[in-house]
Design a protein around this motif. Structure first.
Motif, mmCIF file in Angstrom:
data_model
loop_
_atom_site.group_PDB
_atom_site.id
_atom_site.type_symbol
_atom_site.label_atom_id
_atom_site.label_comp_id
_atom_site.label_asym_id
_atom_site.label_seq_id
_atom_site.Cartn_x
_atom_site.Cartn_y
_atom_site.Cartn_z
ATOM 1 N N UNK A 23 0.810 -1.221 0.000
ATOM 2 C CA UNK A 23 0.000 0.000 0.000
ATOM 3 C C UNK A 23 0.845 1.273 0.000
ATOM 4 N N UNK A 24 1.736 1.489 0.991
ATOM 5 C CA UNK A 24 2.523 2.728 0.981
ATOM 6 C C UNK A 24 3.444 2.843 -0.225
ATOM 7 N N UNK A 30 4.687 5.672 -5.207
ATOM 8 C CA UNK A 30 4.903 5.699 -6.652
ATOM 9 C C UNK A 30 4.008 6.756 -7.303
ATOM 10 N N UNK A 31 2.734 6.799 -6.893
ATOM 11 C CA UNK A 31 1.814 7.801 -7.426
ATOM 12 C C UNK A 31 2.242 9.214 -7.071
ATOM 13 N N UNK A 71 6.424 -3.009 -16.076
ATOM 14 C CA UNK A 71 7.199 -3.454 -14.931
ATOM 15 C C UNK A 71 6.339 -3.837 -13.743
ATOM 16 N N UNK A 72 5.256 -3.067 -13.528
ATOM 17 C CA UNK A 72 4.407 -3.302 -12.355
ATOM 18 C C UNK A 72 3.374 -4.395 -12.624
ATOM 19 N N UNK A 73 2.476 -4.127 -13.580
ATOM 20 C CA UNK A 73 1.369 -5.057 -13.833
ATOM 21 C C UNK A 73 1.870 -6.336 -14.508
ATOM 22 N N UNK A 103 5.312 -3.475 -6.263
ATOM 23 C CA UNK A 103 5.225 -2.091 -5.780
ATOM 24 C C UNK A 103 6.615 -1.507 -5.586
ATOM 25 N N UNK A 104 7.529 -2.313 -5.054
ATOM 26 C CA UNK A 104 8.910 -1.855 -4.879
ATOM 27 C C UNK A 104 9.576 -1.587 -6.233
#
Length: 433
Positions: free
Chosen positions: A64-65, A70-71, A233-235, A249-250
């Motif tokens: 979450x954090x 990132x946003x 990279x994320x999804x 997330x990292x």
């Protein structure tokens, strides 16, 4: 009958606390404390301590954090202007022209932000002055932003899906993947509506087509490359099974820092402001989750969720009738609370009813998020409406009126998801558990 009176008393306590302006997290803790102290003989202090620690000590919550950070990093970069430059050459030939940039821009930013408010604010800050200057209809500019800004709740990585997954013990990776097709459906409905509206209102769409060669269009599209790499990279790492949501997330944070550094947008001030903003938001959400977790345990001690589930089961409601009632309930509740609060406040009571009538809890997570999206653009407390009011200074009811067609499109999307549940379940089922 006894549990019904208990539920009414606790509901009155909840609305009193929320109405008095106390933080949502403290209100949830207060209701849980009242329920256990009045209606049970359980050791309140021990239960409170163990529950709050258990809710905070969750590895799934670590994503979450990181996604919020990132946003925040991207919010302070020139990502939105790059998106406008990369998308506009290809969309200016469609009916509605650059209004589609709002929809697709929000869809893309949602895939790297996870936040509805950040999506609406970032894309709006770029597109409202640009589209207004070119003579586009202000109502459609505001409407497309208000509606499409909610995509941050659904398109992965979604903060609210992480919250739902933690609150209901669902796989966050499967929830993320489940949100892809419904998110694409909403983007398609919004773009379809913009095209139809523009064909019926040709006088309100300026003829500002910029004549570019194919090579020039391709050159401008290169500005989208960083965003595409970040999304991949994320999804992509989650869908491929290479990384867990927390690992992804990292990766997202590292890529976001790298991209903003390469673009020259990363400074000590932007880094510090992003980190502070992410910390504040993350602490607020974690505090709400801890309060909701304690309320869930307290409700279990009182027996209210079991009683309500049995009551609903005794009414013989069909799944469709229950979903219709819950839709109205969530929209009304979302008029007064933010989406995360709605999810954590209701899951402990609603989930037993949902399971009782045989509704898939993974699919129900997507259903809840779409309904919460609808509440983001309904007054008096539609968060996206406040964001756009802050950007434009316009009356909030005027913005709500502009967003109404997109609210109705979300109702249509909800009906389609109910009618074809495979839209939400096909991809997660195909990736296995």
């Amino acid at each position: 009958m006894e549990q019904l009176w208990m539920a009414l008393v606790l509901l009155v306590v909840l609305f009193f606390l929320l109405g008095s302006g106390i933080w949502v997290a403290l209100s949830l803790l207060g209701v849980g404390l009242a329920g256990m102290a009045i209606f049970t003989s359980a050791p309140v202090g021990q239960v409170l301590a163990s529950t709050v620690w258990g809710a905070s000590n969750s590895w799934a919550l670590a994503a979450l954090p990181l996604f919020i950070w990132m946003g925040e990093i991207l919010f302070r970069s020139r990502l939105s202007s790059d998106m406008f430059n990369g998308l506009s050459p290809w969309l200016s030939g469609l009916p509605g022209r650059l209004l589609h940039v709002n929809v697709l821009g929000c869809g893309i930013f949602a895939a790297v932000s996870g936040s509805s408010a950040a999506t609406a604010a970032t894309v709006g800050k770029m597109s409202i002055p640009e589209l207004t200057k070119r003579g586009y209809d202000s109502k459609m500019v505001l409407g497309t932003l208000a509606g499409s800004g909610t995509l941050g709740l659904l398109i992965p990585p979604s903060i609210i899906l992480i919250v739902y997954g933690v609150a209901t013990d669902q796989s966050i990776a499967r929830l993320f993947v489940a949100g892809i097709l419904p998110g694409a459906l909403l983007v398609g409905l919004f773009m379809g509506y913009v095209a139809i509206w523009s064909l019926l209102n040709r006088d309100k769409v300026p003829d500002d087509v910029e004549r570019l060669s194919f090579i020039e269009k391709v050159k401008r599209t290169r500005s989208l490359l960083p965003v595409v790499l970040l999304i991949a990279g994320v999804v992509g790492s989650i869908y491929a099974g290479v990384a867990s949501p927390t690992d992804a997330a990292a990766v997202g944070v590292a890529l976001a820092l790298l991209l903003t550094w390469l673009s020259g947008d990363l400074s000590w001030e932007s880094f510090r402001d992003g980190l502070v903003g992410a910390t504040k938001t993350s602490c607020m959400i974690a505090f709400i989750l801890a309060g909701a977790s304690f309320l869930t345990v307290a409700m279990g001690f009182t027996g209210i969720p079991r009683m309500l589930a049995e009551w609903i089961g005794g009414m013989g409601l069909s799944p469709y009738a229950l979903l219709a009632a819950l839709t109205v309930f969530f929209v009304v509740l979302g008029c007064f609370l933010d989406g995360i609060s709605v999810v954590v406040l209701t899951t402990s009571v609603i989930l037993p009813m949902v399971e009782k009538v045989g509704i898939d809890t993974l699919w129900f997570g997507i259903f809840v998020v779409i309904v919460v999206e609808m509440s983001q653009i309904t007054p008096p407390v539609g968060f996206n409406l406040f964001v756009l009011q802050g950007l434009t200074g316009r009356n909030i009811l005027e913005i709500a009126k502009a967003a109404l067609p997109f609210f109705l499109l979300m109702v249509l999307a909800l009906a389609i998801i109910v009618w074809v549940p495979e839209l939400a379940t096909y991809l997660p089922n195909s990736m296995g558990r």
